[in-house]
Design an enzyme around this catalytic site. Structure first.
Site, PDB file in Angstrom:
ATOM      1  N   ASP A 237       0.804  -1.224   0.000  1.00  0.00           N
ATOM      2  CA  ASP A 237       0.000   0.000   0.000  1.00  0.00           C
ATOM      3  C   ASP A 237       0.838   1.276   0.000  1.00  0.00           C
ATOM      4  OD1 ASP A 237      -2.784   1.226   0.817  1.00  0.00           O
ATOM      5  OD2 ASP A 237      -1.395   2.045   2.292  1.00  0.00           O
ATOM      6  N   GLU A 306       1.297  -0.644  -5.075  1.00  0.00           N
ATOM      7  CA  GLU A 306       0.355   0.442  -5.388  1.00  0.00           C
ATOM      8  C   GLU A 306       1.109   1.769  -5.431  1.00  0.00           C
ATOM      9  OE1 GLU A 306      -3.485   2.878  -3.622  1.00  0.00           O
ATOM     10  OE2 GLU A 306      -1.675   2.501  -2.458  1.00  0.00           O
TER      11      GLU A 306
HETATM   12  C1  GLC Z   1      -3.819   3.408  -0.078  1.00  0.00           C
HETATM   13  C2  GLC Z   1      -5.149   2.730   0.069  1.00  0.00           C
HETATM   14  C3  GLC Z   1      -6.147   3.718   0.566  1.00  0.00           C
HETATM   15  C4  GLC Z   1      -5.679   4.231   1.913  1.00  0.00           C
HETATM   16  C5  GLC Z   1      -4.289   4.831   1.806  1.00  0.00           C
HETATM   17  C6  GLC Z   1      -3.683   5.030   3.145  1.00  0.00           C
HETATM   18  O1  GLC Z   1      -3.824   4.303  -1.102  1.00  0.00           O
HETATM   19  O2  GLC Z   1      -5.528   2.146  -1.143  1.00  0.00           O
HETATM   20  O3  GLC Z   1      -7.417   3.149   0.689  1.00  0.00           O
HETATM   21  O4  GLC Z   1      -6.573   5.184   2.392  1.00  0.00           O
HETATM   22  O5  GLC Z   1      -3.409   3.996   1.101  1.00  0.00           O
HETATM   23  O6  GLC Z   1      -3.313   3.806   3.715  1.00  0.00           O
END
Ligand code: GLC
Ligand code: MG
Length: 607
Positions: A237, A306
């Site tokens: 993440d 991500e």
């Molecule tokens: C990522 C997740 C999102 C979250 C953020 C903070 O982008 O996909 O849902 O709010 O990280 O952890």
């Protein structure tokens, strides 16, 4: 992440949307690109990733929130659809300030989701059904209720420097002008410690200090903890947020006229609080941990990263030829590049829908061409939605959903499905009073609708009974989507002509040799048309014909290499009505009709 996306979209506006204002899109084209067959594909390259947002998938204990036992009870859904990989958004102990993305214990399950025993049961059940399980790792921050943070506040070693602490310039003045992704200052003063701490997301998500090697060791051990319990890999993440410039400079204004001064998009973050080169080193360390396990039993372990960063930076997450880092970085091009314009471009498209065929082709080709040759096209991936974005049906419009699924499944690389996409669930309107997402709440009643991610997180619609079969609770954590009596899994299974059945057919087609290994091309593309061929000698081959336009038209494929005079219709969009293109019919490829925003998949043996 919505805001980051917006930043990118705002930057992208200058390139993508101005096609309406006379800006000419650079034409790109890949021709007859052949997949590699010399190297066997692993389960992720062959597979399809399905994202479960656990709060919304299935509730087993009637508290209105989904849980692990609920997921166990629904595993046959994946088997029936031919899905082999499930990724579950965070299930760790959490005060739920960001619905699980604020973790207070990375090696325990939150009681709302169940217990470690439930997790063990889930792993075993998944394994017995041939499903791989991917967990969501959140290395950038913890909850402020994590014991590391509590000890850090109290300067108890070794935790004193686990987070990013700084003195302010003057009382009440934060150390820098940095903004949180969710809006407002990225610094909060802690009275007890007498210093400010950094949080790139909400104040309850303090950023971990990656300049401290102990933090790396903690996370590597957390990965091992879950790998020891049968996890097949991780989605990592918020990767671009791991590091900040150690000199802590202020960030410059972006000049974005649509950003208020408290909004993340107001400042330029690149290389200061975002997208720094050191992040790749951490991902390499994580991959080494996965490799330990892979070397141990020969089973592949997967890592998906991500990062909503520019394509050249996205691609670097693949690593290099001697060291493959991520299996893949998520490819958000089909979200950011085009369809988000419906919501975020401040221009109204005269076409009434967010993209044209040429734009779609260029967006796809740009990613495929950027993939290093040592990875190959099978290492691509195609994300159509996730828990941070508008739903596919709301972004592209309902009529295009089937066509986009056809394209996604026939492209080389791994499709990534967000729960509900298989039945074309839509965003649900949620009032400000009912809004729970911190990103929506932070923006207040006038701006929340643009920022809240709740509309895309409503519970899975299984059937037409109470709460769509999701929960027996009087009230579910987010309201149910209003259309569940007509849009649900049960009905679409029974109905031969349904999104679900198209989805299932497409998942099966993806297993065909021509789709896994064949050449790809985009033979006929114009403002209203998009086509994609997957051709392999001596195999059944395919073409997707998508009419992006708002009017029906006829296609002539006679000039297209490899396509014979006759082909069979295998799939078509639910709204299709032509008597000529019924499923199973043989059509003349030199002249056939395709309705407005309709997709068609034809099969043939290549010439
Ligand atoms: C990522 C997740 C999102 C979250 C953020 C903070 O982008 O996909 O849902 O709010 O990280 O952890
Ligand atoms: Mg529950």
């Amino acid at each position: 992440m919505r805001s980051l996306v917006i930043l990118l979209v705002v930057l992208a506006v200058a390139f993508a949307c101005p096609s309406q204002t006379g800006f000419k899109i650079h034409q790109k084209r890949s021709i007859q690109h052949q997949g590699r067959e010399d190297k066997p594909l692993n389960w992720l390259e062959k597979g399809l990733v399905y994202q479960i947002y656990p709060r919304s998938f299935q509730d087993s204990d009637g508290d209105g929130v989904g849980d692990l036992k609920g997921i166990i009870s629904r595993l046959d859904h994946f088997v029936q659809l031919g899905i082999n990989v499930i990724w579950i958004s965070p299930i760790f102990k959490s005060p739920m300030a960001d619905f699980g993305y604020d973790v207070s214990d990375f090696t325990d399950i939150d009681p709302i989701f169940g217990t470690i025993q439930d997790f063990t049961d889930l792993t075993a059940a998944a394994k017995s059904k041939g499903l791989k399980l991917i967990l969501d790792m959140v290395p950038n921050h913890s909850s402020d209720e994590h014991e590391w943070f509590i000890k850090s506040v109290n300067r108890i070693d070794p935790y004193t420097d686990y987070y990013v602490w700084l003195d302010g310039d003057a009382p009440g003045v934060p150390p820098t002008n940095w903004l949180s992704v969710f809006g407002g200052p990225a610094w909060t003063f802690n009275e007890q410690r007498g210093q400010w701490y950094l949080h790139q997301f909400v104040a309850k998500q303090p950023d971990l200090n990656y300049r401290n090697p102990l933090v790396h060791e903690e996370f590597k051990n957390i990965l091992r903890f879950w790998l020891d319990r049968g996890t097949d890999g991780f989605r990592v993440d918020a990767v671009p947020h791991l590091y900040e410039d150690p000199a802590f400079p202020d960030e410059l204004p972006s000049g974005n006229p649509n950003a208020d001064p408290d909004q993340y998009e107001y400042l330029i973050h690149d290389q200061i609080t975002w997208n720094r080169p050191e992040t790749y080193d951490v991902m390499a360390e994580f991959r080494q941990v996965l490799q330990e396990y892979e070397d141990g039993d020969g089973q592949h372990r997967a890592m998906m990263t991500e990062a909503y960063v520019p394509l050249e930076n996205v691609i670097q997450f693949y690593g290099n030829e001697s060291f493959r880092m991520a299996d893949f970085p998520f490819n958000f091009a089909l979200i950011n590049g085009i369809s988000n314009c419906l919501y975020y471009c401040n221009t109204t498209t005269t076409r009434g829908y967010p993209y044209d065929g040429t734009q779609l082709r260029d967006t796809i080709v740009e990613f495929l061409d950027a993939i290093p040759s040592w990875v190959g096209p099978q290492g691509a991936n195609w994300v159509l939605g996730n828990h941070d974005q508008r739903r596919l049906a709301s972004r592209y419009g309902e009529a295009l959903v089937d066509g986009m699924i056809m394209v996604q499944m026939l492209l080389p690389g791994t499709p990534v499905t967000y729960y509900g996409e298989e039945i074309s669930m839509k965003d649900q309107f949620i009032s400000y009073e009912d809004t729970l997402d911190p990103q929506g709440c932070q923006m207040g009643p006038d701006r929340y609708e643009k920022f809240s991610r709740d509309p895309a997180r409503t519970p899975m619609q299984w059937d037409d009974t109470f709460n769509a079969g999701f929960s027996t609770a009087a009230e579910t954590w987010l309201p149910m989507g209003e259309n569940y009596p007509t849009v649900n899994v049960k009905l679409q299974k029974e109905n031969l002509v349904s999104h679900l059945n198209i989805y299932r057919t497409m998942v099966a087609l993806r297993q065909e040799a021509s789709v896994l290994y064949g050449a790809y091309d985009f033979p006929i593309v114009d403002a209203d048309a998009f086509t994609l061929t997957r051709i392999r000698t001596n195999s059944t081959s395919y073409i997707v014909v998508l009419n992006v336009g708002l009017e029906g038209r006829r296609f002539n494929l006679s000039g297209v290499t490899g396509i014979p005079e006759k082909a069979k219709v295998v799939v078509r969009s639910v709204q299709a009505t032509s008597g000529v293109t019924q499923i199973g019919f043989t059509i003349n490829t030199n002249d056939f009709p395709v309705g407005a925003q309709e997709g068609l998949v034809l099969s043939f043996v290549a010439l």
